[in-house]
Every structure is written in structure tokens, then in C-alpha cells.
Design an enzyme around this catalytic site. Sequence first.
Site, PDB file in Angstrom:
ATOM      1  N   HIS A 218      -2.173  -2.672   7.324  1.00  0.00           N
ATOM      2  CA  HIS A 218      -0.717  -2.529   7.523  1.00  0.00           C
ATOM      3  C   HIS A 218      -0.426  -1.788   8.822  1.00  0.00           C
ATOM      4  O   HIS A 218      -1.204  -0.938   9.254  1.00  0.00           O
ATOM      5  CB  HIS A 218      -0.050  -1.840   6.329  1.00  0.00           C
TER       6      HIS A 218
ATOM      7  N   ASP B  30       2.854  -0.383   9.503  1.00  0.00           N
ATOM      8  CA  ASP B  30       3.900   0.641   9.394  1.00  0.00           C
ATOM      9  C   ASP B  30       3.244   1.998   9.154  1.00  0.00           C
ATOM     10  O   ASP B  30       2.076   2.089   8.772  1.00  0.00           O
ATOM     11  CB  ASP B  30       4.876   0.305   8.263  1.00  0.00           C
TER      12      ASP B  30
ATOM     13  N   ASP C  95      -4.137   5.493  10.008  1.00  0.00           N
ATOM     14  CA  ASP C  95      -3.487   4.844   8.847  1.00  0.00           C
ATOM     15  C   ASP C  95      -2.262   4.080   9.300  1.00  0.00           C
ATOM     16  O   ASP C  95      -1.195   4.641   9.406  1.00  0.00           O
ATOM     17  CB  ASP C  95      -3.137   5.939   7.833  1.00  0.00           C
TER      18      ASP C  95
ATOM     19  N   GLU D  77       4.005  -0.954   3.729  1.00  0.00           N
ATOM     20  CA  GLU D  77       3.077  -0.279   2.816  1.00  0.00           C
ATOM     21  C   GLU D  77       3.529   1.137   2.500  1.00  0.00           C
ATOM     22  O   GLU D  77       3.547   1.557   1.359  1.00  0.00           O
ATOM     23  CB  GLU D  77       1.668  -0.251   3.433  1.00  0.00           C
ATOM     24  N   GLU D  78       3.910   1.874   3.535  1.00  0.00           N
ATOM     25  CA  GLU D  78       4.155   3.313   3.348  1.00  0.00           C
ATOM     26  C   GLU D  78       5.429   3.611   2.560  1.00  0.00           C
ATOM     27  O   GLU D  78       5.557   4.695   2.000  1.00  0.00           O
ATOM     28  CB  GLU D  78       4.197   4.036   4.699  1.00  0.00           C
TER      29      GLU D  78
ATOM     30  N   HIS E  74      -1.072  10.982   7.403  1.00  0.00           N
ATOM     31  CA  HIS E  74       0.216  11.444   6.844  1.00  0.00           C
ATOM     32  C   HIS E  74       0.583  12.855   7.329  1.00  0.00           C
ATOM     33  O   HIS E  74       1.638  13.365   6.942  1.00  0.00           O
ATOM     34  CB  HIS E  74       0.237  11.423   5.298  1.00  0.00           C
TER      35      HIS E  74
HETATM   36 ZN   LIG Z   1      -2.400   3.233   4.687  1.00  0.00          ZN
END
Ligand SMILES: [Zn+2]
Length: 363
Positions: free
Chosen positions: A5, A7, A38, A69-70, A334
Site C-alpha cells: 500500500h 498511503d 510502511d 490501508e491506514e 507510524h
Molecule cells: Zn502498512
Amino acid sequence: MLYAHYDVQPAGEDSSWTSPPFEPTERAGRLYGRGAADDKSGIIMHAGALLALGADCPVGVKVLIEGQEENGQGGIEEFVKANAELLKADVIVVSDVGNYSLGVPTLTTSLRGMAALDVEVETLEGAVHSGMFGGPAPDALIALTRMIATLHDANGTVAVKGLDVVAYEGADYDETAFRKDTGVLPGVDLVGAGSIADRLYGRPSINVIGTDAPVVDSAANALIPKARARVSVRLAPGQDPAEAQSVLAKHLEAAAPWHVKVKVTPGGVGQGFLAKTDGPAYVAATGAMAAAFQKDVVHYGEGGSIPLVAAFLEAQPTAEMILWGGEEPQCKIHAPNESVDLAEVERCVLAEALFIAGMAGKK
Ligand SMILES: [Zn+2]
């Protein structure tokens, strides 16, 4: 089929970053920027492998890259369920995970599932003076707290009957490293029983992730008529989340003291995952990783869940799933100052190219 992904999580305050989150910046072999690991590293892994193979790519390849996804709203899961034919594949590679530690090639073999619910306790028609009525009149927050206290035993082991425990056979997680990664304060005990990895990857955990109760700074001298908590369970891989939700609801209802009024509202669920490790793709992936990293491959669990993995398995129950990628603990996904190790990404690209090349004629 290759999945990743593009995003990303919000970057947070610019001031908490050493270099601007959306200006990729290289320092000491790592590329810093929101999403560098990520999950742009997953996209680079797929693109790099396909570029390396070029016209020599010996198997049919589909690529699925998404951008939702996020936010966790599940758009891609719906798409996967509705398009099983379009996405049909013998092997599905999910590059949204990573390595046990930097330079240690790792295949993710299990993911915990999850189930949440809200429990609300009501005792009084409204708030009343705690001096005039406190004593005989039940306080909803006290009742709810007593119910929550029954979810674990004195050691912090989950005490809800009907939640599964499975044997975890992957690598362990060193206690000192775990304490550091988690930020457990010095002198504070870890809870539960079994090795750290058993507790994270083979056993359920229960936490209260939110409560509705009066705020302390504006607290009045009153009995609390109504209180609510969101209870979140991480499940051993393989347990049906709906079943877990129902045993948890029954447990809480049975634990309610004093015939208080209890209302349980089911929340989100996510299916866990237990890899099939004896198929041709898993064996080929293990060999490709060992060759690219020049090290033995570690097989490891993940405490979180990836709902998409469950959706893939539901839509294509016979497909083999390979979970790998360029993330490792130093990536700080994150968090501010997310980064990826460029040599790690290169090794992952090589592993994936060798893996795809090695799948020729395996069907
Ligand atoms: Zn991820």
C-alpha cells in the site's frame, strides 16, 4: 500476486521530525520520511523485483497496490471479496510486514485476530449526591470496574473461558528487548504467563482501550449512574472473532454484580492468520530469503492483525500466503522519524526476484 500500500499514517508535528516528513532524506544508509518503510518499501520490493526480472519473468504476475490501508475502513477487503476471479493467484505476497531485526530475514507465520465490544453499566436514573445516597446506592463505575477486574487473574493472565491458546513455534522475543521496545517502566512487572513470544503470538490479550466516566478535574461529589468501556481482545491465530466476542460478552454479563443493568454492543472484528508452511511457495520463499541475506530465515509471529490477509484467504482459500518485507524495529513505523534501511530494501528486492524466478514450473 504482489500486494503493498502507498498511503501513510499522518506525520504529526513537523517539529518532532529531524528532517521534513515528506522530503525523503538519506542519513547513514537510511532513508527518512513518512511511509519510507510502511509501506513504500513494499512497493519498491515489488517494483525492484519485476525490474530485475524484466522480460525474463517466468511466471504470470499480478500487482495490487492500494491507498486506503491506514484508514482501516476496509475498502480493499470488499474489493478482494468481490473480485476473486480478477485477483486469482497461486501465491499472494503481502509486503506490509518485515524482519525480526535489521538484517535478519524473516517470514511472518502468524497474526493474531481481534474482537472488540462496548460494555455499558447503568445503576441509577441519574447522578445523585454521594453524601446523601452513597453507601446503599450502587455506583455504575464501581460495578463496571469489578466486571473488568474479572477479565484477568492476579498475574494478568486472561481469565475468560473459551478464548483459545495455541502453541507458538517461531522465534522468541528477548525480555530485555521487549521491555525497551515497549517502554515498560523500570520495576513494573510484565503480565501473563509463558514466554514473551507465546504471550504475543499464541495467546489472547485483553485490554480496555476507552472508558466513558467523569473527568477527574471536573468531578462532582456524585454517584455515577452510567459508565461504559471499550474492551479489545487480541486472539490466538485461528480463533473465530465472532465466537470470541460472544464468550467475552457472556463473561462480562455473568460478572456483573448487584443485578446492575448491562448492555453489550459488539465492535470491530478481525480474523487472525496461521501460515501454511509446507507448500512449494513457502519453501521457495525461505530459500530465496536465505540466499539474499546469506543467513538462516527466522519464522516469526506478529501480534497485530491484517484484515486483508483474512480477506485474501476467504476469497482464495487454496492460495499460499507469503508475508515479508523491508520493515524492522528501527523503522519506527507510524512514529516521527520513520525510516528504512536501504541495504535491507535491496536484500528484499533480491529475495523477491529470486523467489519469483524460482516459482517457475512449481505448479
Ligand atoms: Zn502498512
